[in-house]
Design a protein around this motif. Structure first.
Motif, short mmCIF file in Angstrom:
data_model
loop_
_atom_site.label_atom_id
_atom_site.label_comp_id
_atom_site.label_asym_id
_atom_site.label_seq_id
_atom_site.Cartn_x
_atom_site.Cartn_y
_atom_site.Cartn_z
N LEU A 100 0.82 -1.22 0.00
CA LEU A 100 0.00 0.00 0.00
C LEU A 100 0.85 1.27 0.00
N HIS A 101 2.15 1.12 -0.21
CA HIS A 101 3.01 2.30 -0.12
C HIS A 101 2.91 3.18 -1.36
N ASP A 102 2.70 4.43 -1.11
CA ASP A 102 2.35 5.36 -2.15
C ASP A 102 3.51 6.30 -2.48
N LEU A 145 7.26 -0.58 -11.52
CA LEU A 145 6.68 -1.27 -10.35
C LEU A 145 7.43 -0.86 -9.09
N SER A 146 6.67 -0.61 -8.02
CA SER A 146 7.28 -0.20 -6.76
C SER A 146 6.82 -1.13 -5.64
N ALA A 147 7.69 -1.35 -4.64
CA ALA A 147 7.34 -2.15 -3.44
C ALA A 147 8.23 -1.71 -2.29
N LEU A 149 8.42 -3.54 0.98
CA LEU A 149 8.82 -4.55 1.96
C LEU A 149 9.28 -5.83 1.25
N THR A 150 10.14 -6.56 1.93
CA THR A 150 10.60 -7.84 1.36
C THR A 150 9.42 -8.79 1.17
N THR A 151 8.37 -8.62 1.96
CA THR A 151 7.23 -9.54 1.83
C THR A 151 6.31 -9.15 0.67
N SER B 171 12.31 -4.70 16.19
CA SER B 171 11.07 -4.89 15.44
C SER B 171 11.21 -5.92 14.33
N PRO B 172 10.12 -6.65 14.05
CA PRO B 172 10.13 -7.56 12.90
C PRO B 172 10.49 -6.80 11.62
N GLY B 173 11.34 -7.40 10.84
CA GLY B 173 11.76 -6.76 9.58
C GLY B 173 13.13 -6.12 9.70
N LEU B 203 1.95 -6.40 6.10
CA LEU B 203 1.98 -4.96 6.20
C LEU B 203 0.94 -4.54 7.24
N MET B 204 1.31 -3.54 8.04
CA MET B 204 0.33 -3.07 9.03
C MET B 204 -0.48 -1.93 8.44
N GLN B 205 -1.71 -1.89 8.85
CA GLN B 205 -2.56 -0.78 8.49
C GLN B 205 -3.08 -0.18 9.79
N PRO B 206 -3.03 1.13 10.00
CA PRO B 206 -2.47 2.19 9.17
C PRO B 206 -0.98 1.99 8.83
N LEU B 207 -0.57 2.58 7.71
CA LEU B 207 0.82 2.43 7.28
C LEU B 207 1.80 2.99 8.30
N LYS B 208 1.41 4.10 8.93
CA LYS B 208 2.32 4.75 9.87
C LYS B 208 2.20 4.09 11.23
N SER B 209 2.62 2.84 11.30
CA SER B 209 2.56 2.06 12.53
C SER B 209 3.87 1.35 12.76
N ILE B 210 4.16 1.08 14.01
CA ILE B 210 5.38 0.35 14.37
C ILE B 210 5.01 -0.74 15.37
N SER B 211 5.57 -1.92 15.15
CA SER B 211 5.41 -3.00 16.13
C SER B 211 6.79 -3.35 16.66
N GLY B 212 6.85 -3.89 17.85
CA GLY B 212 8.18 -4.27 18.33
C GLY B 212 8.16 -4.85 19.73
N GLY B 236 22.91 3.84 3.45
CA GLY B 236 22.58 5.12 2.80
C GLY B 236 21.31 5.75 3.36
N CYS B 237 20.69 5.16 4.38
CA CYS B 237 19.38 5.60 4.87
C CYS B 237 19.46 7.02 5.43
N HIS B 238 18.51 7.87 5.00
CA HIS B 238 18.53 9.27 5.45
C HIS B 238 18.12 9.41 6.91
C1 B1M Z 1 9.42 2.12 -11.13
O1 B1M Z 1 10.70 2.43 -10.77
C2 B1M Z 1 10.98 2.79 -9.53
C3 B1M Z 1 12.22 3.39 -9.32
C4 B1M Z 1 12.58 3.84 -8.07
C5 B1M Z 1 11.69 3.65 -7.02
C6 B1M Z 1 10.44 3.02 -7.21
C7 B1M Z 1 10.07 2.59 -8.47
N1 B1M Z 1 9.80 2.98 -6.03
C8 B1M Z 1 10.59 3.56 -5.13
N2 B1M Z 1 11.73 3.96 -5.70
C9 B1M Z 1 12.87 4.72 -5.17
O2 B1M Z 1 12.61 6.09 -5.41
C10 B1M Z 1 11.92 6.65 -4.29
C11 B1M Z 1 12.29 8.09 -4.16
O3 B1M Z 1 13.68 8.31 -4.21
C12 B1M Z 1 12.31 5.78 -3.10
O4 B1M Z 1 11.09 5.32 -2.54
P1 B1M Z 1 10.93 4.89 -1.01
O5 B1M Z 1 9.53 4.52 -0.80
O6 B1M Z 1 11.98 3.88 -0.72
O7 B1M Z 1 11.32 6.25 -0.29
C13 B1M Z 1 10.38 7.13 0.28
C14 B1M Z 1 10.16 8.28 -0.63
C15 B1M Z 1 11.00 7.59 1.57
N3 B1M Z 1 11.30 6.44 2.38
C16 B1M Z 1 10.47 5.94 3.27
O8 B1M Z 1 9.39 6.46 3.51
C17 B1M Z 1 10.96 4.73 4.04
C18 B1M Z 1 12.13 5.11 4.92
C19 B1M Z 1 12.45 4.12 6.03
C20 B1M Z 1 13.47 4.70 6.99
C21 B1M Z 1 11.23 3.68 6.85
C22 B1M Z 1 10.25 4.50 7.46
C23 B1M Z 1 10.30 6.02 7.32
C24 B1M Z 1 9.20 3.97 8.24
N4 B1M Z 1 9.05 2.67 8.61
CO1 B1M Z 1 10.04 1.20 7.89
N5 B1M Z 1 11.22 2.34 6.94
C25 B1M Z 1 12.12 1.73 6.15
C26 B1M Z 1 12.89 2.73 5.38
C27 B1M Z 1 14.38 2.56 5.24
C28 B1M Z 1 14.88 3.27 4.00
N6 B1M Z 1 15.90 4.04 4.14
O9 B1M Z 1 14.33 3.14 2.94
C29 B1M Z 1 11.97 0.29 5.90
C30 B1M Z 1 11.28 0.18 4.55
N7 B1M Z 1 11.08 -0.15 6.98
C31 B1M Z 1 11.28 -1.38 7.38
C32 B1M Z 1 10.50 -2.06 8.37
C33 B1M Z 1 10.96 -3.42 8.79
C34 B1M Z 1 9.36 -1.47 8.96
N8 B1M Z 1 9.03 -0.15 8.82
C35 B1M Z 1 7.89 0.12 9.51
C36 B1M Z 1 7.45 1.37 9.92
C37 B1M Z 1 8.02 2.56 9.51
C38 B1M Z 1 7.57 3.95 9.98
C39 B1M Z 1 6.10 4.01 10.32
C40 B1M Z 1 8.37 4.37 11.18
C41 B1M Z 1 8.06 4.82 8.79
C42 B1M Z 1 6.99 5.03 7.70
C43 B1M Z 1 6.71 3.79 6.91
C44 B1M Z 1 5.89 4.01 5.69
N9 B1M Z 1 6.03 3.11 4.81
O10 B1M Z 1 5.17 4.93 5.49
C45 B1M Z 1 7.18 -1.14 9.86
C46 B1M Z 1 6.19 -1.49 8.75
C47 B1M Z 1 5.06 -0.51 8.66
C48 B1M Z 1 3.82 -1.12 8.12
N10 B1M Z 1 2.84 -0.32 7.83
O11 B1M Z 1 3.70 -2.32 7.99
C49 B1M Z 1 8.35 -2.16 9.89
C50 B1M Z 1 7.92 -3.55 9.43
C51 B1M Z 1 8.93 -2.22 11.33
C52 B1M Z 1 7.94 -2.69 12.34
N11 B1M Z 1 7.96 -3.97 12.62
O12 B1M Z 1 7.17 -1.93 12.84
C53 B1M Z 1 12.44 -2.02 6.64
C54 B1M Z 1 11.93 -3.03 5.60
C55 B1M Z 1 12.76 -4.26 5.58
C56 B1M Z 1 11.99 -5.41 5.02
N12 B1M Z 1 12.23 -6.55 5.61
O13 B1M Z 1 11.21 -5.32 4.12
C57 B1M Z 1 13.18 -0.74 6.05
C58 B1M Z 1 13.92 -0.99 4.75
C59 B1M Z 1 14.09 -0.22 7.17
C60 B1M Z 1 15.31 -1.07 7.49
N13 B1M Z 1 16.28 -0.42 8.04
O14 B1M Z 1 15.39 -2.24 7.33
C61 B1M Z 1 13.18 4.66 -3.71
O15 B1M Z 1 12.99 3.41 -3.11
#
Ligand code: B1M
Lengths: 211, 241
Positions: A100-102, A145-147, A149-151, B171-173, B203-212, B236-238
């Motif tokens: 559901l990531h937008d 295509l965008s995603a 999470l690993t799942t 946290s998981p993940g 995936l958790m809903q709401p998206l802005k959620s954390i489990s741990g 490289g994470c910001h």
């Molecule tokens: C078509 O072509 C293309 C080309 C490029 C493309 C593309 C398509 N799609 C994307 N891109 C690319 O271009 C975009 C712009 O530059 C980029 O898109 P992104 O979507 O990646 O970037 C966004 C614009 C900004 N980036 C983000 O919003 C994600 C940043 C990081 C730090 C992150 C954040 C902020 C958050 N998180 Co979390 N989070 C992480 C992230 C680590 C990281 N550095 O990426 C990640 C994604 N999270 C992770 C995890 C584990 C989790 N998070 C969670 C929670 C959260 C917050 C709520 C704290 C917060 C918001 C989450 C959200 N999704 O809205 C949980 C899940 C939430 C849920 N709803 O289920 C939770 C599961 C933790 C937990 N157990 O609670 C990890 C996933 C690992 C995995 N196994 O899949 C993770 C990689 C962090 C890590 N250090 O491992 C590129 O990827």
């Protein structure tokens, strides 16, 4: 050659109204729209990309610049159509089924639009069949295509498999991206390209479209 | 006793410690513009353009009422712990347990959320073509979820006994804990009480959620730890701390 310094500056500072005004002025003065794109818009966006790579610009500046060029493209597109110049490549974009990531996808979409591409954004949780329908209907050349999470990334492979079965894989280029995606994952599922971030996605889309 | 105390039916009561946990329908969080600018990708030392700062301030002021920070936790006694597994409440959690939770004798399983309104607003802005506002609202939601986790930790302070401290949050993940463990955490904490659900894609809903999970134990054993980012491969994470 026309002086494009104002337009260039407006794009670099992400000032959309100023960019549109400068573009309109140039077009009114008889500048060819293709020249405007090639001499002003593209180099300015390349500079924005360079500043981003160099760490001088950050994502917000990229988005503001892309918004400015998107508005200029909206002005130019009908003029290009009048001259029978084909539209820029069309990109169908979406977050794969189950995810559901937008926001990442939206950034990529905004940057592609700023790069002159026509973007058809299907939103989130998009099943493979919906991508296929959009490709057919819009005659798109690229699918993005965008995603996040690993799942949810396995849905990318599934989407590509369905494209193959439906017989459209050969007609389109597929770019994938998102936090857990790597080049080797893209290779392993047979995607054409991996985009690391939104700025890189534009350069890759250009290559994929052969421009 | 607080009427908000939870009592998840699917967990055997044996290892739960009274009070079993708490549901916090309204957490107090503090969000600063500087935090959001960091979430937007600006490193601490960068000076964002004045225009970006002004817009972010405006968007943050508007967004505050759209945040619904809530959280819940359940507290369990550790029945068994190895380097790679943890047994609490009759369930087993796999991961780099030794590295994150070493020395803990109790574990709080928590869930926090910033709610779904902020994501709805972010999506609406992006759809309307305002990618910057969409990104800023998304970043505000992410930061609010992090802040909610911090606020929940503050509440958990009341569970610490003299001389005790917390381990790192885990946290998981992250770092060797598979996302599949989400299913176990959702059995151990009443996520529904704060409106969080787990989708089949984990995936958790709401998206802005954390489990741990977080451990509680003697300060001299659990109290010394680095930032979890030190262990994360996303160099490289910001958001790296
Ligand atoms: C078509 O072509 C293309 C080309 C490029 C493309 C593309 C398509 N799609 C994307 N891109 C690319 O271009 C975009 C712009 O530059 C980029 O898109 P992104 O979507 O990646 O970037 C966004 C614009 C900004 N980036 C983000 O919003 C994600 C940043 C990081 C730090 C992150 C954040 C902020 C958050 N998180 Co979390 N989070 C992480 C992230 C680590 C990281 N550095 O990426 C990640 C994604 N999270 C992770 C995890 C584990 C989790 N998070 C969670 C929670 C959260 C917050 C709520 C704290 C917060 C918001 C989450 C959200 N999704 O809205 C949980 C899940 C939430 C849920 N709803 O289920 C939770 C599961 C933790 C937990 N157990 O609670 C990890 C996933 C690992 C995995 N196994 O899949 C993770 C990689 C962090 C890590 N250090 O491992 C590129 O990827």
């Amino acid at each position: 050659m026309a002086d494009f310094s104002q337009l260039r500056e407006a794009v670099l500072t992400g000032n959309a109204p100023a960019a549109v005004a400068a573009a309109r002025q140039a077009l009114d003065a008889g500048v060819d729209p293709v020249e405007l794109v090639n001499q002003a818009i593209s180099p300015a966006m390349e500079e924005v990309g360079r500043l981003y790579e160099a760490g001088e610009y950050f994502v917000p500046e990229l988005l503001l610049a892309a918004r400015a060029t998107k508005e200029v493209f909206q002005l130019i597109r009908p003029l290009l159509a009048q001259k029978d110049i084909p539209p820029a490549a069309r990109v169908v974009l979406g977050t794969v089924q189950g995810d559901l990531h937008d926001i990442g996808k939206n950034l990529v979409g905004a940057m592609l639009e700023g790069g002159g591409f026509e973007v058809i954004d299907l939103g989130v949780n998009v099943p493979p069949e919906k991508f296929i329908l959009a490709v057919e209907e819009k005659q798109a050349q690229i699918v993005g295509l965008s995603a996040l999470l690993t799942t949810t990334m396995p849905a990318m492979k599934k989407t590509l498999d369905v494209f193959r079965t439906a017989g459209i894989r050969g007609r389109i280029k597929v770019m994938i991206g998102g936090a857990p995606i790597t080049q080797s994952y893209a290779d392993s599922i047979g995607a054409d390209a991996y985009g690391e971030n939104a700025a890189a996605a534009v350069a890759i889309a250009r290559k994929l479209a052969g421009r | 006793m607080s009427p908000a105390r939870n009592d998840p039916k699917h967990v055997t009561g044996a290892d739960r410690i009274p009070p079993a946990g708490e549901t916090l329908p309204r957490l107090t969080i503090a969000l600063q513009v500087a935090d959001i600018l960091r979430s937007l990708g600006y490193p601490r030392e960068a000076t964002p353009p004045a225009r970006v700062v002004r817009s972010t301030e405006k968007i943050l002021a508007e967004a505050r009422p759209w945040l619904q920070p809530r959280g819940t936790y359940s507290l369990y006694a550790v029945t068994r712990q190895t380097a790679h597994s943890l047994e609490i409440g009759g369930a087993t959690i796999a991961g780099n347990i030794g590295e994150f939770l070493h020395g803990a004798d109790r574990i709080a399983v928590f869930m926090v959320t910033a709610g779904s309104e902020i994501t709805r607003r972010a999506e609406a802005c992006s759809r309307a073509g305002d990618a910057f506002a969409g990104l800023a609202l998304d970043a505000i939601g992410s930061w609010a979820a992090e802040a909610a986790a911090e606020a929940l930790m503050e509440q958990l302070n009341s569970q610490l006994r003299p001389g005790e401290s917390f381990t790192m949050r885990y946290s998981p993940g992250y770092c060797g804990m598979n996302l599949r463990q989400q299913r176990t955490l959702f059995k151990l904490a009443p996520a529904k009480s704060v409106g969080i659900s787990l989708l089949p894609s984990l995936l958790m809903q709401p998206l802005k959620s954390i489990s741990g999970i977080v451990g509680l134990g003697p300060r001299e054993i659990v109290g010394i730890h680095l930032s979890p980012c030190e262990r994360c491969p996303q160099v490289g994470c910001h958001m790296r701390r």
